[in-house]
Design a protein around this motif. Structure first.
Motif, PDB file in Angstrom:
ATOM      1  N   THR A   1       0.852  -1.192   0.000  1.00 31.50           N
ATOM      2  CA  THR A   1       0.000   0.000   0.000  1.00 31.50           C
ATOM      3  C   THR A   1       0.885   1.238   0.000  1.00 31.50           C
ATOM      4  O   THR A   1       2.114   1.147   0.166  1.00 31.50           O
ATOM      5  CB  THR A   1      -0.930   0.022   1.232  1.00 31.50           C
ATOM      6  OG1 THR A   1      -1.864   1.100   1.104  1.00 31.50           O
ATOM      7  CG2 THR A   1      -0.149   0.198   2.522  1.00 31.50           C
ATOM      8  N   THR A   2       0.268   2.399  -0.194  1.00 34.54           N
ATOM      9  CA  THR A   2       0.985   3.672  -0.104  1.00 34.54           C
ATOM     10  C   THR A   2       0.204   4.616   0.806  1.00 34.54           C
ATOM     11  O   THR A   2      -1.025   4.539   0.892  1.00 34.54           O
ATOM     12  CB  THR A   2       1.177   4.339  -1.473  1.00 34.54           C
ATOM     13  OG1 THR A   2      -0.103   4.546  -2.083  1.00 34.54           O
ATOM     14  CG2 THR A   2       2.045   3.487  -2.378  1.00 34.54           C
ATOM     15  N   LEU A   3       0.922   5.503   1.458  1.00 35.63           N
ATOM     16  CA  LEU A   3       0.327   6.472   2.381  1.00 35.63           C
ATOM     17  C   LEU A   3       0.703   7.867   1.889  1.00 35.63           C
ATOM     18  O   LEU A   3       1.875   8.212   1.825  1.00 35.63           O
ATOM     19  CB  LEU A   3       0.856   6.248   3.805  1.00 35.63           C
ATOM     20  CG  LEU A   3       0.770   4.809   4.326  1.00 35.63           C
ATOM     21  CD1 LEU A   3       1.506   4.679   5.650  1.00 35.63           C
ATOM     22  CD2 LEU A   3      -0.682   4.384   4.481  1.00 35.63           C
ATOM     23  N   GLN A   4      -0.312   8.654   1.531  1.00 32.59           N
ATOM     24  CA  GLN A   4      -0.063   9.955   0.914  1.00 32.59           C
ATOM     25  C   GLN A   4       0.187  11.045   1.953  1.00 32.59           C
ATOM     26  O   GLN A   4      -0.548  11.160   2.926  1.00 32.59           O
ATOM     27  CB  GLN A   4      -1.256  10.360   0.041  1.00 32.59           C
ATOM     28  CG  GLN A   4      -1.052  11.653  -0.735  1.00 32.59           C
ATOM     29  CD  GLN A   4      -0.001  11.523  -1.832  1.00 32.59           C
ATOM     30  OE1 GLN A   4      -0.094  10.651  -2.683  1.00 32.59           O
ATOM     31  NE2 GLN A   4       1.008  12.402  -1.807  1.00 32.59           N
ATOM     32  N   HIS A   5       1.254  11.832   1.734  1.00 35.57           N
ATOM     33  CA  HIS A   5       1.532  13.020   2.539  1.00 35.57           C
ATOM     34  C   HIS A   5       1.530  14.243   1.625  1.00 35.57           C
ATOM     35  O   HIS A   5       1.462  14.117   0.395  1.00 35.57           O
ATOM     36  CB  HIS A   5       2.890  12.898   3.238  1.00 35.57           C
ATOM     37  CG  HIS A   5       2.880  12.021   4.453  1.00 35.57           C
ATOM     38  ND1 HIS A   5       3.250  12.457   5.698  1.00 35.57           N
ATOM     39  CD2 HIS A   5       2.516  10.717   4.619  1.00 35.57           C
ATOM     40  CE1 HIS A   5       3.133  11.480   6.584  1.00 35.57           C
ATOM     41  NE2 HIS A   5       2.702  10.405   5.943  1.00 35.57           N
ATOM     42  N   THR A   6       1.603  15.431   2.238  1.00 32.86           N
ATOM     43  CA  THR A   6       1.589  16.672   1.451  1.00 32.86           C
ATOM     44  C   THR A   6       2.993  17.199   1.181  1.00 32.86           C
ATOM     45  O   THR A   6       3.150  18.209   0.496  1.00 32.86           O
ATOM     46  CB  THR A   6       0.774  17.760   2.175  1.00 32.86           C
ATOM     47  OG1 THR A   6       1.342  17.979   3.477  1.00 32.86           O
ATOM     48  CG2 THR A   6      -0.678  17.341   2.318  1.00 32.86           C
ATOM     49  N   GLY A   7       4.001  16.544   1.739  1.00 30.34           N
ATOM     50  CA  GLY A   7       5.385  16.948   1.503  1.00 30.34           C
ATOM     51  C   GLY A   7       6.278  15.737   1.357  1.00 30.34           C
ATOM     52  O   GLY A   7       5.859  14.593   1.630  1.00 30.34           O
ATOM     53  N   ALA A   8       7.507  15.964   0.933  1.00 28.13           N
ATOM     54  CA  ALA A   8       8.463  14.868   0.776  1.00 28.13           C
ATOM     55  C   ALA A   8       8.668  14.161   2.115  1.00 28.13           C
ATOM     56  O   ALA A   8       8.787  14.801   3.161  1.00 28.13           O
ATOM     57  CB  ALA A   8       9.788  15.406   0.257  1.00 28.13           C
ATOM     58  N   ILE A   9       8.710  12.836   2.077  1.00 27.92           N
ATOM     59  CA  ILE A   9       8.892  12.056   3.302  1.00 27.92           C
ATOM     60  C   ILE A   9      10.345  12.191   3.755  1.00 27.92           C
ATOM     61  O   ILE A   9      11.275  11.960   2.982  1.00 27.92           O
ATOM     62  CB  ILE A   9       8.534  10.576   3.075  1.00 27.92           C
ATOM     63  CG1 ILE A   9       7.128  10.444   2.486  1.00 27.92           C
ATOM     64  CG2 ILE A   9       8.649   9.800   4.382  1.00 27.92           C
ATOM     65  CD1 ILE A   9       6.034  11.047   3.339  1.00 27.92           C
ATOM     66  N   THR A  10      10.523  12.552   5.032  1.00 27.49           N
ATOM     67  CA  THR A  10      11.877  12.763   5.559  1.00 27.49           C
ATOM     68  C   THR A  10      12.335  11.625   6.466  1.00 27.49           C
ATOM     69  O   THR A  10      13.529  11.372   6.586  1.00 27.49           O
ATOM     70  CB  THR A  10      11.942  14.085   6.341  1.00 27.49           C
ATOM     71  OG1 THR A  10      10.953  14.071   7.382  1.00 27.49           O
ATOM     72  CG2 THR A  10      11.683  15.267   5.406  1.00 27.49           C
ATOM     73  N   ASP A  11      11.392  10.930   7.126  1.00 29.56           N
ATOM     74  CA  ASP A  11      11.792   9.821   7.989  1.00 29.56           C
ATOM     75  C   ASP A  11      10.592   8.919   8.226  1.00 29.56           C
ATOM     76  O   ASP A  11       9.436   9.384   8.246  1.00 29.56           O
ATOM     77  CB  ASP A  11      12.334  10.325   9.324  1.00 29.56           C
ATOM     78  CG  ASP A  11      13.300   9.335   9.987  1.00 29.56           C
ATOM     79  OD1 ASP A  11      13.505   8.238   9.421  1.00 29.56           O
ATOM     80  OD2 ASP A  11      13.856   9.660  11.052  1.00 29.56           O
ATOM     81  N   VAL A  12      10.854   7.640   8.406  1.00 27.08           N
ATOM     82  CA  VAL A  12       9.826   6.662   8.790  1.00 27.08           C
ATOM     83  C   VAL A  12      10.422   5.741   9.844  1.00 27.08           C
ATOM     84  O   VAL A  12      11.598   5.386   9.772  1.00 27.08           O
ATOM     85  CB  VAL A  12       9.318   5.829   7.585  1.00 27.08           C
ATOM     86  CG1 VAL A  12       8.536   6.691   6.613  1.00 27.08           C
ATOM     87  CG2 VAL A  12      10.472   5.128   6.878  1.00 27.08           C
ATOM     88  N   LYS A  13       9.606   5.383  10.846  1.00 26.43           N
ATOM     89  CA  LYS A  13      10.098   4.512  11.899  1.00 26.43           C
ATOM     90  C   LYS A  13       8.942   3.662  12.447  1.00 26.43           C
ATOM     91  O   LYS A  13       7.921   4.195  12.878  1.00 26.43           O
ATOM     92  CB  LYS A  13      10.689   5.333  13.061  1.00 26.43           C
ATOM     93  CG  LYS A  13      12.019   6.018  12.778  1.00 26.43           C
ATOM     94  CD  LYS A  13      13.171   5.043  12.816  1.00 26.43           C
ATOM     95  CE  LYS A  13      14.533   5.749  12.826  1.00 26.43           C
ATOM     96  NZ  LYS A  13      14.726   6.722  11.770  1.00 26.43           N
ATOM     97  N   TYR A  14       9.139   2.334  12.431  1.00 28.57           N
ATOM     98  CA  TYR A  14       8.230   1.462  13.173  1.00 28.57           C
ATOM     99  C   TYR A  14       8.578   1.545  14.657  1.00 28.57           C
ATOM    100  O   TYR A  14       9.761   1.674  15.024  1.00 28.57           O
ATOM    101  CB  TYR A  14       8.370   0.011  12.704  1.00 28.57           C
ATOM    102  CG  TYR A  14       7.684  -0.289  11.389  1.00 28.57           C
ATOM    103  CD1 TYR A  14       6.310  -0.497  11.338  1.00 28.57           C
ATOM    104  CD2 TYR A  14       8.416  -0.380  10.200  1.00 28.57           C
ATOM    105  CE1 TYR A  14       5.672  -0.777  10.129  1.00 28.57           C
ATOM    106  CE2 TYR A  14       7.797  -0.654   8.993  1.00 28.57           C
ATOM    107  CZ  TYR A  14       6.422  -0.853   8.964  1.00 28.57           C
ATOM    108  OH  TYR A  14       5.793  -1.122   7.768  1.00 28.57           O
ATOM    109  N   SER A  15       7.552   1.462  15.502  1.00 27.83           N
ATOM    110  CA  SER A  15       7.809   1.461  16.941  1.00 27.83           C
ATOM    111  C   SER A  15       8.474   0.144  17.335  1.00 27.83           C
ATOM    112  O   SER A  15       8.281  -0.885  16.666  1.00 27.83           O
ATOM    113  CB  SER A  15       6.504   1.647  17.712  1.00 27.83           C
ATOM    114  OG  SER A  15       5.599   0.595  17.424  1.00 27.83           O
ATOM    115  N   PRO A  16       9.261   0.135  18.413  1.00 24.46           N
ATOM    116  CA  PRO A  16       9.954  -1.098  18.813  1.00 24.46           C
ATOM    117  C   PRO A  16       9.024  -2.277  19.070  1.00 24.46           C
ATOM    118  O   PRO A  16       9.411  -3.426  18.839  1.00 24.46           O
ATOM    119  CB  PRO A  16      10.688  -0.679  20.098  1.00 24.46           C
ATOM    120  CG  PRO A  16      10.905   0.787  19.941  1.00 24.46           C
ATOM    121  CD  PRO A  16       9.690   1.288  19.220  1.00 24.46           C
TER     122      PRO A  16
END
Length: 603
Positions: free
Chosen positions: A480-495
């Motif tokens: 799937t994809t998740l739309q944002h309004t700006g360039a993605i700068t970071d992604v992190k799954y929780s521990p």
């Protein structure tokens, strides 16, 4: 929630090849001063891990000096402004700000009565000026030089005199107040880089790029003599007198410092600092029993009079913007990297720190991650390297990517790398898979237990979720994809694998339920005022920290999404570049200012 800054792992002095650096001494003997970027660093001379940072200059600072009383510091910058601020209050309240001339100030000196300040440098109309510290009123002109002035010093006793060293190869002498040009001495054949009176005010010395150092009578201005001929094989960047005024230390581009006897102009000791170009010595300071020099690398060396072959200690760190950070929570170690490709480790329990040894990257380190006993680093040189966490040395293996790597994550022995045009998987020091993409990978995170991999897109403003198959040759299939309004700068799954956090260049951080990728709450987390650069989860997965271009850190609560704590101006006048939780209550931040800060968080 509340917070407190526990420690600052301060930036080193900003050095530049061919340019002298000026250190400021403390009349009370407790600290010393230097500049880097917009900051003035006040560092404890006995315990250099203790420091304070003044960040109120709007442009790059160049020099800072204590007043003889020790109650004030005057700092100057490249625009020609001088700020005078107190050392008593933690807030460093500003007393006065003046602009003696328009242009870079290279050196300044206080009169021994704390009343007057002389500044020199490269002004548009003049190369120096003398003014009253209380009012800014002019008390003389620094004229007579035809080129910019590198160094100046007030005579430490009456009658007051000022000496200057210029790129017109001369030493200027001024009498006053009001100060007027008296004469010049022209013994140097190249730029004069440093001039200093001894503590009694009876002698002064000059050092220049011709490698020569001269001693003069401060009353008659006659030359007493020359130290050897020349004193150094390379240019002299700085000279410093011993507190009793009988010895003098010189720092040179020939990678040595020398200790001289002022009574017979003979060398007492020679300190050989290394063979690399970065071992050139660009500054020195003699304060009490401490003798310091600064290498071109920015390292601060504590010289040992009893053993010239080895410094007592060497203070290392970064003096450029920090671009990468990773932590070993179990062993309480930090690993940081800067845009000049230098990588440091910091042991928070023992205080030990050093540069990573071996053959490293030859360009900016973009990102790092830690797994068991190996640190994986990626760089703008399009490579990945491996650091042995036991001996803090680079391993010989290097992996080359087909496009520039931007982010790295590790899970169960597999290393995932988001590049501009591909997602690569590395195992056992070799690239085993590559999946082409067209959205410019900017961030990557692997779910701690499931097969989901989240990759940020810099071009299409989307978080791309892939299902990965790691058996045999790894494969990726879009989920799937998740739309944002700006360039993605970071992604992190929780521990704990329950959440996915994603930040973008439009100031927003969004929390998703992992695996379903529905919004975890409806609260709008958009309290930063500029691009978010970094995310970090607390080990308990209850709190998320974000760092931004706006210099602020915000700590968000997953259980109470309407509440958050802001650490405003966490790195004043510097964007936050990376964040990492060392414990649930300990957060590490790095900035473009080259500083590493440790924060205690109380929930």
């Amino acid at each position: 929630m509340s917070f407190q800054n526990r420690t600052i792992l301060s930036t080193l002095p900003r050095t530049e090849r061919g340019m002298p650096l000026v250190l400021g001494d403390d009349p009370k003997g407790k600290t010393f001063l230097y500049t880097n970027g917009h900051s003035v660093i006040i560092r404890d001379i006995v315990e250099p891990r203790i420091s304070d940072i003044y960040t109120e200059h709007a442009v790059q600072t160049t020099v800072a000096k204590y007043s003889p009383s020790g109650f004030y510091i005057a700092s100057a910058d490249i625009s020609g402004k001088v700020r005078i601020w107190d050392t008593v209050n933690k807030e460093h309240i500003l007393k006065n700000e003046f602009q003696p001339f328009a242009g870079q100030i290279k050196d300044l000196s206080w009169s021994p009565d704390n009343q007057r300040i002389v500044v020199v440098g490269e002004g548009r109309e003049r190369f120096g000026h003398v003014f009253m510290a209380e009012t800014g009123t002019s008390v003389g002109e620094i004229s007579g030089h035809s080129k910019l002035i590198n160094s100046c010093h007030f005579r430490p006793k009456r009658p007051f005199r000022i000496i200057t060293g210029s790129e017109d190869n001369s030493v200027g002498i001024f009498e006053g107040p009001p100060f007027k040009f008296k004469t010049t001495v022209n013994d140097h054949t190249r730029f004069v880089q440093s001039v200093r009176y001894n503590s009694s005010g009876e002698l002064f010395a000059s050092g220049g790029f011709d490698g020569k150092m001269f001693l003069y009578n401060a009353n008659t201005y006659e030359k007493v003599g020359e130290f050897a001929s020349p004193a150094h094989k390379g240019g002299i960047y700085a000279v410093a007198w011993s507190p009793d005024g009988t010895k003098i230390l010189s720092a040179s581009g020939d990678k040595t410092c020398k200790l001289w006897d002022a009574s017979n102009l003979e060398v007492i000791s020679e300190f050989e600092m290394g063979n690399d170009v970065l071992d050139q010595q660009v500054s020195c300071l003699w304060q009490g029993s401490h003798i310091l020099s600064v290498s071109l690398s920015g390292f601060i060396n504590y010289l040992d009079l009893n053993n010239p072959l080895k410094p007592l200690r060497i203070i290392k760190g970064h003096n450029k913007s920090i671009t990468a950070l990773t932590v070993n929570c179990d062993k309480k170690k930090l690993y940081t990297a800067s845009h000049d490709s230098a990588v440091m480790y910091w042991d928070m329990e023992s205080g030990n720190h050093d540069r990573i040894g071996g053959i490293g990257h030859n360009n900016q380190v973009q990102n790092m991650t830690y797994d068991t006993d190996v640190i994986y680093s990626i760089s703008l040189d399009d490579t990945m390297k491996f650091i042995n966490a036991e001996d803090n040395q680079y391993l010989p293996e290097t992996i080359k990517f087909d496009s520039q790597p931007r982010a790295v994550a590790v899970s169960e022995g597999y290393v995932f790398v988001a590049c501009l045009n591909e997602i690569s998987v590395v195992q056992n020091s070799r690239k085993i898979s590559s999946y082409p993409i067209d959205f410019e990978g900017s961030a990557i995170s692997k779910h701690p237990t499931e097969s989901d991999v989240a990759v940020g897109g810099a071009r299409d403003n989307k978080v791309h979720i892939f299902l990965s198959t790691l058996n045999g040759s790894p494969t990726f299939s879009p989920k799937t994809t998740l739309q944002h309004t700006g360039a993605i700068t970071d992604v992190k799954y929780s521990p704990n694998g329950k959440y996915l956090a994603a930040s973008d260049a439009n100031r927003k951080v969004v929390l998703y339920n992992a695996l379903t990728y529905e919004l975890a709450h409806t609260q709008d987390w958009c309290f930063h005022t500029a691009r978010i650069n970094a995310l970090s989860w607390a080990p308990n997965s209850l709190f998320l920290a974000t760092g931004s271009l706006d210099t602020n850190i915000i700590i968000w609560s997953v259980e109470a999404p309407t509440k958050h704590t802001s650490i405003k101006k966490a790195h004043p006048q510097s964007q936050i570049t990376r964040l990492a939780f060392l414990e649930n209550t300990v957060l590490v931040s790095t900035g473009q200012d080259g500083n590493v800060k440790i924060w205690d968080i109380v929930y």
